[in-house]
Design a protein around this motif. Structure first.
Motif, PDB file in Angstrom:
ATOM      1  N   THR A  14       1.512   5.493   0.368  1.00 52.96           N
ATOM      2  CA  THR A  14       1.039   6.461   1.363  1.00 52.96           C
ATOM      3  C   THR A  14      -0.278   7.120   0.966  1.00 52.96           C
ATOM      4  O   THR A  14      -1.182   7.202   1.793  1.00 52.96           O
ATOM      5  N   ALA A  28       0.834  -1.201   0.000  1.00 53.47           N
ATOM      6  CA  ALA A  28       0.000   0.000   0.000  1.00 53.47           C
ATOM      7  C   ALA A  28       0.873   1.256   0.000  1.00 53.47           C
ATOM      8  O   ALA A  28       1.803   1.359   0.784  1.00 53.47           O
ATOM      9  N   GLY A  37      -9.028  12.887  13.448  1.00 48.75           N
ATOM     10  CA  GLY A  37      -8.143  12.046  14.241  1.00 48.75           C
ATOM     11  C   GLY A  37      -7.331  11.117  13.353  1.00 48.75           C
ATOM     12  O   GLY A  37      -6.114  11.008  13.490  1.00 48.75           O
ATOM     13  N   GLY A  38      -8.022  10.448  12.406  1.00 49.25           N
ATOM     14  CA  GLY A  38      -7.348   9.533  11.497  1.00 49.25           C
ATOM     15  C   GLY A  38      -6.316  10.243  10.647  1.00 49.25           C
ATOM     16  O   GLY A  38      -5.179   9.781  10.504  1.00 49.25           O
ATOM     17  N   LEU A  61      -7.784   5.706   2.282  1.00 51.95           N
ATOM     18  CA  LEU A  61      -8.524   4.689   3.017  1.00 51.95           C
ATOM     19  C   LEU A  61      -8.994   5.205   4.373  1.00 51.95           C
ATOM     20  O   LEU A  61     -10.123   4.949   4.798  1.00 51.95           O
ATOM     21  N   VAL A  62      -8.119   5.951   5.040  1.00 55.20           N
ATOM     22  CA  VAL A  62      -8.470   6.504   6.350  1.00 55.20           C
ATOM     23  C   VAL A  62      -9.651   7.462   6.207  1.00 55.20           C
ATOM     24  O   VAL A  62     -10.634   7.395   6.943  1.00 55.20           O
ATOM     25  N   LEU A  69      -3.182  11.275  12.739  1.00 59.90           N
ATOM     26  CA  LEU A  69      -2.301  10.151  13.029  1.00 59.90           C
ATOM     27  C   LEU A  69      -1.544   9.732  11.767  1.00 59.90           C
ATOM     28  O   LEU A  69      -0.329   9.516  11.793  1.00 59.90           O
ATOM     29  N   ASP A  70      -2.279   9.681  10.645  1.00 57.08           N
ATOM     30  CA  ASP A  70      -1.680   9.336   9.361  1.00 57.08           C
ATOM     31  C   ASP A  70      -0.566  10.316   9.010  1.00 57.08           C
ATOM     32  O   ASP A  70       0.524   9.929   8.591  1.00 57.08           O
ATOM     33  N   ARG A 122       8.239   8.704   9.184  1.00 56.21           N
ATOM     34  CA  ARG A 122       8.895   7.730   8.304  1.00 56.21           C
ATOM     35  C   ARG A 122       9.822   8.414   7.317  1.00 56.21           C
ATOM     36  O   ARG A 122      10.764   7.825   6.833  1.00 56.21           O
ATOM     37  N   MET A 162      -2.620   5.923  -0.799  1.00 52.26           N
ATOM     38  CA  MET A 162      -3.673   4.901  -0.657  1.00 52.26           C
ATOM     39  C   MET A 162      -4.159   4.834   0.790  1.00 52.26           C
ATOM     40  O   MET A 162      -5.349   4.761   1.060  1.00 52.26           O
ATOM     41  N   ILE A 163      -3.204   4.847   1.715  1.00 55.75           N
ATOM     42  CA  ILE A 163      -3.563   4.732   3.130  1.00 55.75           C
ATOM     43  C   ILE A 163      -4.336   5.970   3.580  1.00 55.75           C
ATOM     44  O   ILE A 163      -5.364   5.864   4.243  1.00 55.75           O
ATOM     45  N   ILE A 165       2.546   9.736  11.226  1.00 61.39           N
ATOM     46  CA  ILE A 165       3.282   8.534  10.825  1.00 61.39           C
ATOM     47  C   ILE A 165       4.082   8.807   9.558  1.00 61.39           C
ATOM     48  O   ILE A 165       5.261   8.495   9.459  1.00 61.39           O
ATOM     49  N   ARG A 166       3.442   9.474   8.588  1.00 63.09           N
ATOM     50  CA  ARG A 166       4.131   9.796   7.336  1.00 63.09           C
ATOM     51  C   ARG A 166       5.367  10.632   7.603  1.00 63.09           C
ATOM     52  O   ARG A 166       6.428  10.408   7.045  1.00 63.09           O
TER      53      ARG A 166
END
Lengths: 172, 193
Positions: B130, B128, B179-180, B136-137, B183-184, B191, B132-133, B187-188
């Protein structure tokens, strides 16, 4: 509001067709091409849907969720969360049909205008079935490594569910 | 990850039913499962086929490119990794719009097309990406403004004020999306460093 969502689809269809016609696109051929593509997409997602329905149904039918909730019953009563709502909150990310069925039961048992009824309504509307959407979308393009997507999706669900509890307690 | 979820759902279900003597139910569940999956696919098949047809017209006529351009300033902050004027943006925007209006079943084809476009610009085809995620979120948080099914059920059960849950619902759905996305985003960022 309801009429609005009924109007949207027909308006969208006529707009697209009109636009295509005006720009001299061969709209009928385009439609057929797209429809064929849709068949292939559905064909591709079929295995992941079978796999997910299989696992989810076994999990639900084993009555594991009520068992787990029974253990925590005293805790939920302590923080004034109605017990009826917990299976729904827990199942919302896993299965849309299951949580919808529970909401229906709650409406029958305690009316949509009760505290639990309102809470169930807000819960059902505020998040989507993360695990289903994940399997469907990633399954359709053959993604195997989903990285941190599940964690973030479930976190969003958790935030939504928590806010639903708080907001219903405050507003009603 | 899907591996683990799948294993846990099945293993917990079957083992627990052995302990509680529920074997009959599980047995039936396994045998009838396939039909339920088929029903589910059959119920979404016509909608997907119809909408991918309509969407192809929008694509061929250039409408989608124009729409993507229109929403780009808005979406480029959330999806920095999608190239300019990519068709994926148009599909993503259409998907979000359909979700907002509570047209869940119409939203799915847009989402599937968006994923296809994102896969075209994905380097590792089995992993997947980034964007895409992030998509999705946004999708699973489900920004719903008009929850049609809930409203219909409330009316069916004789609610005195069926639409009173719309505003609290919007607040909850807004918080879960935010919130999603946050957090996403973190994380991005971690990384990349």
């Amino acid at each position: 509001m309801n009429t609005l969502s009924k109007i949207v689809i027909p308006v969208f269809v006529i707009f697209v067709i009109f636009y295509g016609f005006k720009h001299k696109t061969n709209i009928y051929d385009s439609f057929l091409e797209g429809a064929k593509e849709g068949l292939i997409i559905t064909f591709n997602i079929f295995p992941s849907i079978i796999a997910m329905v299989f696992a989810i149904n076994i999990f639900l039918d084993s009555n594991f969720v009520p068992f787990i909730l029974g253990i925590f019953q005293n805790f939920f009563e302590l923080i004034h969360i109605p017990m009826e709502i917990m299976p729904m909150a827990l199942l919302r990310p896993i299965s849309g049909t299951a949580s919808l069925a529970i909401m229906n039961d709650i409406f029958i048992a305690s009316s949509p205008d009760s505290y639990v009824g309102r809470l169930a309504s807000v819960l059902q509307g505020c998040t989507d079935t993360t695990i289903y959407v994940l399997a469907l979308y990633f399954g359709s393009i053959g993604i195997k490594k989903i990285r941190y997507s599940l964690a973030v999706g479930l976190f969003a669900d958790l935030v939504g569910i928590t806010v639903a509890f708080l907001i219903t307690a405050i507003l009603f | 990850m899907v591996n683990v979820i799948w294993f846990l759902l099945i293993a917990i279900g079957i083992i627990f039913s052995f302990f509680t003597g529920n074997v009959d139910t599980i047995n039936n569940s396994i045998l009838n499962n396939g039909k339920e999956a088929l029903d589910l696919v059959l119920s979404i098949l016509p909608i997907i086929v119809l909408w991918t047809g309509i969407l192809r017209i929008a694509e061929d006529a250039g409408l989608l490119k124009r729409f993507a351009k229109l929403v780009e300033p808005l979406l480029s902050h959330i999806f920095p990794d999608i190239p300019q004027n990519n068709k994926a943006l148009g599909f993503i925007a259409s998907n979000i719009a359909a979700n907002m209006l509570g047209l869940g079943s119409a939203a799915t084809p847009f989402g599937l097309k968006a994923m296809q476009e994102l896969q075209k610009i994905n380097d590792k085809k089995d992993t997947a990406s980034t964007p895409m995620i992030t998509f999705l979120v946004l999708n699973t948080a489900g920004v719903t403004i008009v929850p049609t099914t809930v409203l219909a059920l409330r009316i069916a059960h004789g609610s005195a004020n069926p639409s009173e849950i719309i505003i609290p619902g919007i607040i909850a759905t807004f918080c879960s999306s935010l919130g999603g996305l946050l957090l996403d985003y973190f994380i991005r960022k971690r990384r990349r460093v």
